[in-house]
Design an enzyme around this catalytic site. Structure first.
Site, PDB file in Angstrom:
ATOM      1  N   VAL A 112       0.862  -1.174   0.000  1.00 41.63           N
ATOM      2  CA  VAL A 112       0.000   0.000   0.000  1.00 41.63           C
ATOM      3  C   VAL A 112       0.897   1.222   0.000  1.00 41.63           C
ATOM      4  O   VAL A 112       1.749   1.345   0.872  1.00 41.63           O
ATOM      5  CB  VAL A 112      -0.888   0.027   1.256  1.00 41.63           C
ATOM      6  CG1 VAL A 112      -1.649   1.339   1.350  1.00 41.63           C
ATOM      7  CG2 VAL A 112      -1.845  -1.168   1.277  1.00 41.63           C
ATOM      8  N   VAL A 162       3.416   3.474  -5.413  1.00 44.82           N
ATOM      9  CA  VAL A 162       4.622   3.917  -4.720  1.00 44.82           C
ATOM     10  C   VAL A 162       5.278   2.728  -4.012  1.00 44.82           C
ATOM     11  O   VAL A 162       6.332   2.250  -4.410  1.00 44.82           O
ATOM     12  CB  VAL A 162       4.292   5.045  -3.719  1.00 44.82           C
ATOM     13  CG1 VAL A 162       5.485   5.344  -2.814  1.00 44.82           C
ATOM     14  CG2 VAL A 162       3.847   6.283  -4.481  1.00 44.82           C
ATOM     15  N   CYS A 163       4.621   2.232  -2.981  1.00 45.07           N
ATOM     16  CA  CYS A 163       5.238   1.216  -2.134  1.00 45.07           C
ATOM     17  C   CYS A 163       5.430  -0.094  -2.878  1.00 45.07           C
ATOM     18  O   CYS A 163       6.312  -0.883  -2.537  1.00 45.07           O
ATOM     19  CB  CYS A 163       4.395   1.027  -0.871  1.00 45.07           C
ATOM     20  SG  CYS A 163       4.076   2.614  -0.064  1.00 45.07           S
ATOM     21  N   VAL A 164       4.613  -0.360  -3.892  1.00 48.12           N
ATOM     22  CA  VAL A 164       4.784  -1.563  -4.707  1.00 48.12           C
ATOM     23  C   VAL A 164       5.645  -1.263  -5.940  1.00 48.12           C
ATOM     24  O   VAL A 164       6.627  -1.945  -6.218  1.00 48.12           O
ATOM     25  CB  VAL A 164       3.412  -2.115  -5.153  1.00 48.12           C
ATOM     26  CG1 VAL A 164       3.599  -3.333  -6.069  1.00 48.12           C
ATOM     27  CG2 VAL A 164       2.573  -2.480  -3.942  1.00 48.12           C
TER      28      VAL A 164
END
Lengths: 207, 207, 207, 207, 207, 207, 207, 207
Positions: free
Chosen positions: G113, G117-119
């Site tokens: 999540v 961005v985070c992935v």
């Protein structure tokens, strides 16, 4: 201050199929075509199954509106068939009203194309004359959701009950024990999910 | 305990077009622009076709709200045209109410932008004064579905009938035999699916 | 047999903002966050603009429900602020009811999070005590469309009027001439499409 | 002319869970499966939490309709369990009605599959016999939005109140101080967004 | 055979804001107006925050397309501002290309109205000249999803990277420790859900 | 490794309108009828405006597929018109391919009904022969979004560029100064929002 | 010219769970909360079931982003847990990269999540270093469909494979005979429809 | 740099129907059940009509996955039928691969339930072995749009062509003159809109 529960009674109900014509069907865009065709045929199948007097009517079928869906003609070869010469509200047609009254039934199940005209007009007229009116909403189609919900509101406020073919079948049948296989066949033919349940069930129990 | 069937009568109906102005139209986002423009013009065409007295009104048209859709001005060059100096509810404007009353009609077909203000306010006021009010829902636009359904609920609960232009045309016309070509032209101009039916029909029958 | 037209009157209306708390706002999923924040602030701006008595209330704000939206606290520093110690229905809290009654107003504009609880419960209670209740639907949020429409149905059937902040502002203002610039500023700050109209208008007329 | 506010009272309410059977659940397509399962279990959890008398009933569970959701059987091992031999409307089954009446409660919370049959039929029958009926809309599922809204309209017009499990829990509980932890646990188990709030809150306050 | 990871570098990036004009904004219907306005201002805020060279351009701003959003003018009073006399593709305008090249940056962040013209045309041209192009998809708007996805496909196949303002901000910032408060403020101002998290956090930690 | 920017050139482009027939149009359900009709006429208007060689073709127009939309016939009375005797892929028809080649253009703008057959097949064939193919996605219609996106993927992967009529018009025109009024008229006739901008603009500047 | 089929191998795969934190979860609005929670737990269950090395990482968990979902901490008490002090792209954190490399696996299953961005950031970085990257799309959440599809396009074009947890489980398991009960339990716990099938099956076969 | 146009050839194509089993069908929620059943039967009808070698395969049909749709068994009584003992990817089953190779065809039309597993796995494997793979997207179903689009992306990037049954039928048939009635019957049986066209056409031409 609320509507009483008027319960469908298979001995007191008739079905009015209004203007399910090949041309007009192309106007129906609030329900997908596969689904709509299935719903209309489910309603006609249940009319036949419950032996409900059924009346067919069309509007200008020799013009662009096109002929009645052939499946309906085939299913009710002996039903009163009123090809209206021009009345938009079927209830304005004396033959139609006479046919309805000749059934001797007080409960009218109405479906048609398009909802806010071919269904709503005779529904409102029939209520005015004291009939109990049940609109079969999913066997009735129209242009889009705005017209659908406008029509539903007008009919509901006037006293019509909104139902779908499945609810109608269940309320008419009342008890599975009256004929398990008959009802299951109706559902299996018109609800793919239900057919799947039966297929899996039979595979495990009937070997 | 339910609303009676108040049936539209072309001899007793007037059309009120409220604030279909170029600026305000950009606020309409519950109906796509092509469709909304078509619906408004269909309503004005049917008003003309049925020779219904029609009243135009605008709010601040010299400001950001912008001028009335030019097509409406052109279609009703002699209609009462009330450019309201400030009243948000058109019914608060004496000239407007006088124009409505001068038509001598009891049935008011109201459409406008935006639904919950320009339509709902005069609709509620007119009901209070005893008029029979029909909201033409698809020729009325607003911000989104929340505002649309809030406004519909308020008007319906107050006694307004919700209809769309197609239902209005059909209920006014009553019988195709009154003028087949006239009604077919109206539909052909505003319902592409219906135009297609006619095109195909003519190709096969008029060669 | 229909609801009468109860018209908002700026001299007889109060605003109740119920549980717009930072934690609870994360539960709102029937309206997008940008839009919902804008709607709530539009309602508080109009409350201030029309000088309507406004009452703030929260539920357990020291717990996970979180503090009231800071913007609301800042806008109404002197408003009655009832941090309820446990009552879920704000109307069960004597301080809250007293604050409402102290306003001396008969028309209550209610918005909150979540619609079917924090809005519906006090709305139903207030109707029971004879108040005229207006639910500001788009400044009220909840989990999804099922809960929204269930709550709307319950409140509407009980006699509440469903409106949105824009309709409220227009019905309170009644006539642009009361203050053109004030209303235009309110709209410009909360309706991007309206701001665009004003921007273009000014560019052409104010050079 | 409007429905009075009938408020849920935990001492006067019973829960009827109708036909949440493994086979029938595959027919539910108006709510996503994860969400629907969660809603049903939330309702059963709240029934247990508030110690409401709960009645389970099924239709033909040895056939394709399949057995009751095992979680419901486990949660109410001692509840009246009426495996109906054929009645589609549970209210047509004497054992079921007797079980309902034996609870001595006047307020009935009804949920089931599918909404327009298994919920609507007993809801309408119970209203007729003078019960106060609350439909738990989000723990009731059906084929699609057309059937949902048709069923909602029929039940609402007949006097049923439409609520969701969350509103039911809140109206029964009335005041957080009755048991903060109990209600918070119920919400945490069935509302991921609420669980997140609690997780973050605890992380900051309980270290 | 796949695109390499071209990572945004705040020392090598420039922002091109193309035709965010008051009139053209009324054409944007694939994103709701509140959300779109917020996205555009978020992009301009991040451009300012990261001190990225920013270029403004408009098409016929004295005509119906209307003036640039005033917020953008105010935020970048000293930015190159190219009011194009007629070129639809901004890259066909020599002043614009010179302004881009004068930044000395190789990475271009492009957003505009409407996506498939004002964004796609200069994006495709810039790629052809060897720039690394990043389309800020949520600060670019167009008529509907068909035009959006057609434009995305054309740009992506040509080598553009599709990002949104949030991803851009994160990839430019790289590490919260560079400035926690600055980034948090940017998010708090443009993501209501994030603002809520901060509000709740502060309430618990800053008393 | 990416597609180069192939820019539309009005001196090198031809338009192929494939099977926009009255019967087949009833199959189009991924775009609403009002919008689809408008898009097709916008494309034909721009073909005429830019004097692009245009080729019309139909499939079995004397059968159920129905005749070409009359508007297209009227607009291009002298265009090559290939009524294919049976080839489903228009490119399998020698007359059609000869007509295309006779234009001497390398850029083909293709639109038709239905997208995955009447558009995709000749598009794929033309690419194979070295033409630059531009699919006008919003003037092409099909059954639903699954078929649309399957067809788009197949065409895009094969090298076609996906555009809409608006993008096509803008890329062909390149500079407003080539003819401001002409382009504005095209937009005004087919984009209601743009027409509104012009109406408001004219009201303020042309009095 | 196309991506080769890189098949998941349970002996060569590791799972990276990035920033599934209680605060950040409130930002996820492209998947409903019940469904998203279920998907994330399904992924963690399969990681455990297949004994895949799993790495947990968070961003600022002591701030508003909040702590990791407690369920994940409990499930992987001994997994590497990298609470990043500030790096937004987890791959910029040396400890994280070391932990990934220490697994000795070449196939990385990444979820987190928010998606873009985070992935996307670590996915793009890992591809650059030669890892085979599989994005678990339904255990990754973000703001809306625009950000989702922008992120998917960027990752897919860079060479990532898009899968969901169900596809991952099936490709890792390869053959039901490896452990029928284990896989069935995983599906039963996370796919209500599948649980229903098993419930009905067991009722018929295990009596 | 783009995929070449691989055109379906009825002399070189085979159909693989993978796991259309009664139990698994209840998992399909990205296409409505009526429509999905129709699409699958349309594909099997076309396979029969074009006399394409067809291979049936199932996964654990004696367990909860349930038996193959009976309609498929009936339609292809002599087709190779591989009831896989456990392989999830049908291509891992030697009998299946042998059956495919025994057809001697290079073009494989694959459909199944669920898309990202039962379709995607053998599709990717077949591409690896040099087959030309065509995914029949609308006769393949899965949980939701996220899984659908993830699977489509993976297959398309690997070189599969995405088509629907209608496109397949048209590309195989090539020319109506090969058998007008046969193709029209196929369409009439599976496309209600097309059947309507034929009904209207026949009514006007065959009297």
């Amino acid at each position: 201050m609320t509507k009483p529960y008027v319960r469908l009674d298979k001995n007191n109900a008739a079905v009015l199929l209004v203007d399910h014509q090949a041309g007009l069907l192309s106007l129906v865009r609030d329900i997908q075509p596969d689904t709509f065709k299935n719903n209309v045929l489910a309603l006609s199948d249940l009319a036949k199954y419950f032996k409900l007097p059924t009346i067919l009517t069309t509007s200008f079928e020799s013009g662009p509106n096109g002929p009645l869906m052939p499946e309906l003609k085939e299913q009710f070869p002996d039903a009163p068939y009123i090809a209206r010469p021009g009345n938009i509200n079927a209830w304005d047609n004396e033959d139609f009203v006479n046919a309805v009254k000749a059934t001797g039934k007080q409960q009218l199940l109405i479906a048609g194309v398009v909802t806010e005209v071919c269904v709503a007009f005779p529904a409102l007229s029939a209520i005015e004359e004291g009939f109990q009116v049940f609109v079969v909403t999913d066997a009735s189609g129209t242009f889009n959701e705005i017209t659908r919900h406008s029509a539903w509101d007008r009919m509901s406020q006037a006293g019509a009950q909104l139902m779908t073919w499945f609810g109608v079948a269940c309320e008419l049948h009342r008890d599975w024990r009256n004929d398990i296989e008959g009802l299951a066949t109706l559902f299996s033919n018109h609800i793919p999910d239900y057919r799947n349940l039966i297929t899996s069930y039979n595979a495990l129990t009937k070997k």
